[in-house]
Enzyme design. Structure first.
Site, mmCIF file in Angstrom:
data_model
loop_
_atom_site.group_PDB
_atom_site.id
_atom_site.type_symbol
_atom_site.label_atom_id
_atom_site.label_comp_id
_atom_site.label_asym_id
_atom_site.label_seq_id
_atom_site.Cartn_x
_atom_site.Cartn_y
_atom_site.Cartn_z
ATOM 1 N N GLU A 1 28.758 -42.413 5.435
ATOM 2 C CA GLU A 1 29.850 -42.877 6.303
ATOM 3 C C GLU A 1 29.740 -44.358 6.626
ATOM 4 O O GLU A 1 29.579 -44.755 7.785
ATOM 5 C CB GLU A 1 29.897 -42.027 7.577
ATOM 6 N N GLU B 1 31.734 -33.089 3.662
ATOM 7 C CA GLU B 1 31.221 -32.443 4.878
ATOM 8 C C GLU B 1 32.357 -31.741 5.605
ATOM 9 O O GLU B 1 33.493 -32.221 5.614
ATOM 10 C CB GLU B 1 30.637 -33.474 5.863
HETATM 11 C C1 GLA Z 1 29.057 -37.110 10.145
HETATM 12 C C2 GLA Z 1 27.763 -37.492 9.472
HETATM 13 C C3 GLA Z 1 26.752 -36.391 9.471
HETATM 14 C C4 GLA Z 1 26.743 -35.654 10.775
HETATM 15 C C5 GLA Z 1 28.126 -35.138 11.061
HETATM 16 C C6 GLA Z 1 28.228 -34.317 12.315
HETATM 17 O O1 GLA Z 1 30.018 -36.662 9.308
HETATM 18 O O2 GLA Z 1 27.943 -37.951 8.171
HETATM 19 O O3 GLA Z 1 25.496 -36.964 9.203
HETATM 20 O O4 GLA Z 1 26.328 -36.507 11.789
HETATM 21 O O5 GLA Z 1 28.986 -36.233 11.213
HETATM 22 O O6 GLA Z 1 29.515 -33.823 12.502
#
Ligand code: GLA
Ligand code: ZN
Length: 689
Positions: free
Chosen positions: A158, A314
C-alpha cells in the site's frame, strides 16, 4: 469469437485463493507452520502473500541475512501445491536502520522528521533507503526468482504518503525544472505574480507547507504530481533487480480504494498486474446498496487501469479492526462480497490475513485462522466453501468486462477540485457526484469502465464527465471527436474550468467543452446545506420523462448557444433558465447538467433513457429490484452474468428470455431466479453479442 487474456500466472491458471501470511511471527513455534499447511489445504487456499513486513526477520542486523526460514516456508509450499506472491519488505524497516540512518525516516510537511515506528514511514528519495532496498531485493531475487512456489512479486505494501526532507525538496526542484525549463514558464504556470510569489531561482522552490507556501494552486498540484511520480520511481527502483533475475515473474503493488495520493493511471503503465485491497463496511444500513456500489466502482476502476482481470489482494475473511464499528459478515456475505470482485473482473480472492497475530495493533483483525487455532468455526467454513466455488470457475479466468459506458475520473482533476477555494468550501463533493452517476448505471447492471483522459474513448457509446473541472485542451478535442463520431457524452456543472496548470480558461466556461456542449456557463453559486432548488423537465422533452427533481449544493447559470433545453430551474431569480440541455454535434449528442440533482430517481430515469436509446450493453435486459445488480464478464462465446443481491431482502429477478445455466449447480434456468438475502449466483449463457 472466444477472447480471453492470459492468466495472471501460467503456474496457477485457476482462481487464486489465499491470504497475507506472516510465518515470521511464529518462528518460535514450528508446530504452527505445520498446522498452517494442513489448514491451508482444508480451506481450499492455493496462494499466500509472504514476506510483507519481514525485513527484521530477513536482515536482523545490517548486512546479516537470514533466509533459511523463508527457504523452509517456500519449499514446503512447493511440496504442498501452495504458491506464493513473494513480497519485498520495504513497507516497514528495522529499528537498526532508522537508528543508524535517520534519513530513511519521513519528514512531515511541517519539516519535522518522524521517529522510528509504524510502517510506511520512509522517504522514497533517500539514497540510503534506496540502496538498502536494492540490496534486499537483489538478495531475494537471487534466491527465489526461480523458486517453483513463487508466482510473482508483491512490491512493498500500500504505497502512499509523502516526505518533505531535503532530498525530496531537491528532487522536487529537479522535477519542476525538467517540466518547465525556465523560470518564466514556471511563474506563468503557477500564476506567481499573485501575492508577489514570483520565483527568481529554482532554489527558492519548496514543497507546500502549513507554515509556508500553500496558496499557489499550480504549485500544490505539481507537488501532488511529483509525490506520485516519485513513489512510482521508487516502485521502479524496487522492480529492477527482480526483473533482472527473472523477467517472467509478474510484479504488482497492492492499491487502495480510489486512493487520493497516487495517480494510479500512471502506475498502471508500470505494473504487470493490478491488485488492490477492498474492505467494505457491510451491514451499516438495511440495504448495502451504497457500500456495494462504491466497491463496484472501485473494482471497475482497478479493472479499467489495464482493461484486464485484476487481483483482489486483500479483503477480510470476517471483520476489520479499524472501522468505526466492526460488524460481522452476515451469512452469505462472504461469498457475495468475494463474487462481487470476481463479477467486476477479479481473477483472485485473497485476504488479510491468514492467521491472527497474537499481539500489537492488528491482533483483532479478521483472519482465516482465529486465535482458537482450529478450523471449526463459521469464518473458516465460509472461506473453505468459497474456495470450492472458485474451483468451479476456472472458465472465467482471463474473461473481460465488455463495457460500453465509461466515466472519466482523472487524479489531477480530483486534486485540483479539492484544492480550489470556492464555490462551496463546505463541500464540493466531487466523489459523491461521481457516485450519483455511477450508481444509476450499477442499478441497471450496465458494465462501466472508469477511464483517464489519456485512455482511448472510441470503443464506448456513453461517456460521463462528472465535474471534469481540470480538463486539458486536447481532452476537449478528443471529446469533440468522440461525439462527432456518434458518441453520447454527459457533462456536468463545474467542468472545463481550468487547464492542466490549474489556470482558468478565458473566453467562457466550460472551456474546451463549450462547442461540443453548445452552452456557456456564466456564473455558479454554492447553496447552503438547507437550500433547495428544482430541476423541472420540459413538457414533451426528448428524454421522455417529466417531473421536478430536487437540486442541492451547486447551481450553474448557463446560456444555450446551439444546445436545446430539456429542463429548467424551478426556483429563485434564475427560475425558468436552462439546467439540462442537449446539443446535437456531428453524429452524437452532448448533454449538459448544470446543477447537482439530489434525487437518485432523476439519474435512474435519465440514464435508463440513454442506455435504451444507444443500446448500451447491460448484463441483463430486465429491470432489477432495488439494491440488486447484474454484472457481466464474457469471452465472446460465453457470457457470465453475476446476480448480486445487496438489498437486504429476498428478491425475485426476472431473466430476459435467454437460456441460462447456473454455473455452480448446473441447473438450466429461464423465467425467474430467487435470491436470498446476501445471495449471489453466476449464470452462463451463449454470448448475446
Ligand atoms: C491494509 C494493509 C494490511 C492490513 C490491512 C488491515 O490493507 O495492507 O497490512 O493492515 O490493511 O485491514
Ligand atoms: Zn524525503
Amino acid at each position: 469469437m472466444s477472447h480471453k487474456v492470459a492468466p495472471i500466472s501460467n503456474k496457477l491458471p485457476v482462481f487464486m485463493h489465499g491470504a497475507d501470511y506472516n510465518p515470521e511471527q511464529w518462528l518460535h513455534d514450528p508446530r504452527i507452520f505445520a498446522e498452517d499447511i494442513r489448514l491451508m489445504k482444508l480451506a481450499n487456499c492455493n496462494v499466500m502473500s509472504v514476506g510483507i513486513f519481514a525485513w527484521s526477520a530477513l536482515e536482523p542486523e545490517e548486512g546479516r541475512f537470514e533466509f533459511e526460514w523463508l527457504d523452509h516456508v517456500l519449499d514446503t509450499f512447493a511440496e504442498n501445491g501452495i504458491y506464493a506472491w513473494l513480497a519485498t519488505p520495504s513497507g516497514a524497516r528495522p529499528a537498526w536502520m532508522s537508528q543508524k540512518y535517520p534519513e530513511v525516516l519521513r519528514v512531515e510537511a511541517n519539516r519535522i522528521r518522524n521517529l522510528h515506528g509504524l510502517r510506511h514511514n520512509h522517504c522514497y528519495t533517500s539514497p540510503v533507503y534506496r540502496e538498502k532496498t536494492k540490496i534486499m531485493n537483489s538478495r531475494l531475487a537471487e534466491r527465489y526468482a526461480h523458486h517453483p512456489a513463487v508466482l510473482g512479486w508483491h512490491i512493498s505494501n500500500e504505497m502512499g504518503g509523502e516526505c518533505h526532507c531535503d532530498y525530496c525538496q531537491a528532487a522536487f526542484r529537479e522535477w519542476v525544472k525538467v517540466k518547465y525549463g525556465s523560470m518564466e514558464a514556471l511563474n506563468h504556470a503557477w500564476w506567481a505574480t499573485f501575492w508577489s510569489h514570483t520565483y527568481t531561482d529554482w532554489s527558492q522552490v519548496e514543497s507546500p507547507a502549513p507554515h509556508g507556501e500553500n496558496a499557489v494552486h499550480g504549485q500544490n498540484l505539481d507537488w501532488r504530481r511529483f509525490v506520485s511520480d516519485q513513489t512510482l520511481d521508487f516502485y521502479k527502483h524496487e522492480v529492477l533487480p527482480l526483473k533482472a533475475a527473472n523477467p517472467e515473474l509478474p510484479c504488482t503493488t497492492n492499491m487502495m480504494d480510489w486512493f487520493y495520493g497516487l495517480d494510479y493511471h500512471k502506475f498502471a503503465e508500470e505494473l504487470d498486474v493490478i491488485s488492490w485491497d477492498a474492505y467494505p463496511a457491510w451491514h451499516e444500513a438495511p440495504s448495502d446498496r451504497n457500500v456495494a456500489s462504491w466497491f463496484a466502482f472501485n473494482h471497475d476502476l482497478f479493472r479499467s487501469l489495464k482493461k484486464k482481470p485484476f487481483m483482489l489482494m486483500e479483503s477480510t475473511p470476517s471483520l476489520t479492526n479499524w472501522q468505526a464499528v466492526s460488524k460481522l459478515k452476515r451469512p452469505g456475505m462472504h461469498k457475495l462480497s468475494s463474487l462481487q470482485a470476481v463479477a467486476h473482473g477479479a481473477d483472485t480472492v485473497q485476504y488479510f490475513q491468514w492467521r491472527k497475530s497474537r499481539g500489537a495493533s492488528e491482533k483483532f483483525h479478521g483472519a482465516v485462522v482465529d486465535h482458537v487455532g482450529h478450523e471449526h468455526n463459521r469464518v473458516f467454513e465460509d472461506v473453505a466453501e468459497l474456495g470450492k466455488t472458485l474451483g468451479q470457475l476456472t472458465d472465467l479466468i482471463g474473461t473481460l468486462v465488455p463495457a460500453e459506458a465509461a466515466i472519466l475520473a482523472d487524479w489531477d482533476n480530483r486534486w485540483a477540485i479539492n484544492d480550489a477555494q470556492g464555490p462551496r468550501n463546505s463541500g464540493l463533493h466531487y466523489e459523491e457526484t461521481v457516485m450519483q452517476h455511477y450508481r444509476a448505471l450499477w442499478d441497471m447492471g450496465v458494465p462501466v469502465d472508469i477511464v483517464g483522459s489519456h485512455d482511448d474513448f472510441s470503443g464506448y457509446k456513453l461517456l460521463l464527465l462528472p465535474m471534469a473541472y481540470l480538463l486539458r485542451q486536447e481532452t476537449g478535442e478528443k471529446i469533440e471527436r468522440f461525439v462527432s463520431e456518434g458518441g453520447t457524452v454527459v457533462i456536468t456543472y463545474w467542468s472545463g474550468i481550468v487547464n492542466e496548470s490549474d489556470l482558468c480558461y478565458l473566453g467562457g466556461f466550460p472551456g474546451p467543452l463549450r462547442t461540443v456542449a453548445g452552452i456557456w456557463a456564466e456564473e455558479i453559486e454554492g447553496l447552503h446545506d438547507q437550500d433547495r432548488n428544482a430541476l423541472v423537465m420540459d413538457a414533451g422533452n426528448s428524454l421522455g420523462f417529466e417531473g421536478s427533481f430536487e437540486i442541492r449544493e451547486l447551481c450553474e447559470l448557463i446560456h444555450t448557444e446551439t444546445a436545446e433545453v430539456l429542463a429548467v430551474y424551478g426556483d429563485d431569480f434564475y427560475a425558468g433558465r436552462p439546467v439540462l440541455t442537449v446539443n446535437h454535434f456531428g453524429e452524437g449528442q452532448a448533454y449538459y447538467l448544470a446543477a447537482r440533482v439530489h434525487e437518485p430517481l432523476f439519474y435512474q430515469l435519465f440514464y435508463a433513457g440513454l442506455v435504451e436509446e444507444k443500446q448500451v450493453t447491460r448484463a441483463l435486459q430486465s429491470k432489477l429490484p432495488a439494491g440488486v445488480t447484474a454484472q457481466l464478464r464474457t469471452d465472446g462465446d460465453t457470457d457470465y452474468v453475476f446476480l448480486l443481491n445487496f438489498s437486504g431482502t429476498i428478491v425475485t429477478i426476472e431473466l430476459d428470455g435467454e437460456e441460462y445455466e447456473n454455473m455452480e449447480s448446473g441447473d438450466v434456468l429461464s423465467g425467474q431466479v430467487e435470491l436470498p438475502v446476501n445471495g449471489a449466483c453466476i449464470l452462463r449463457r451463449r454470448a448475446v453479442k
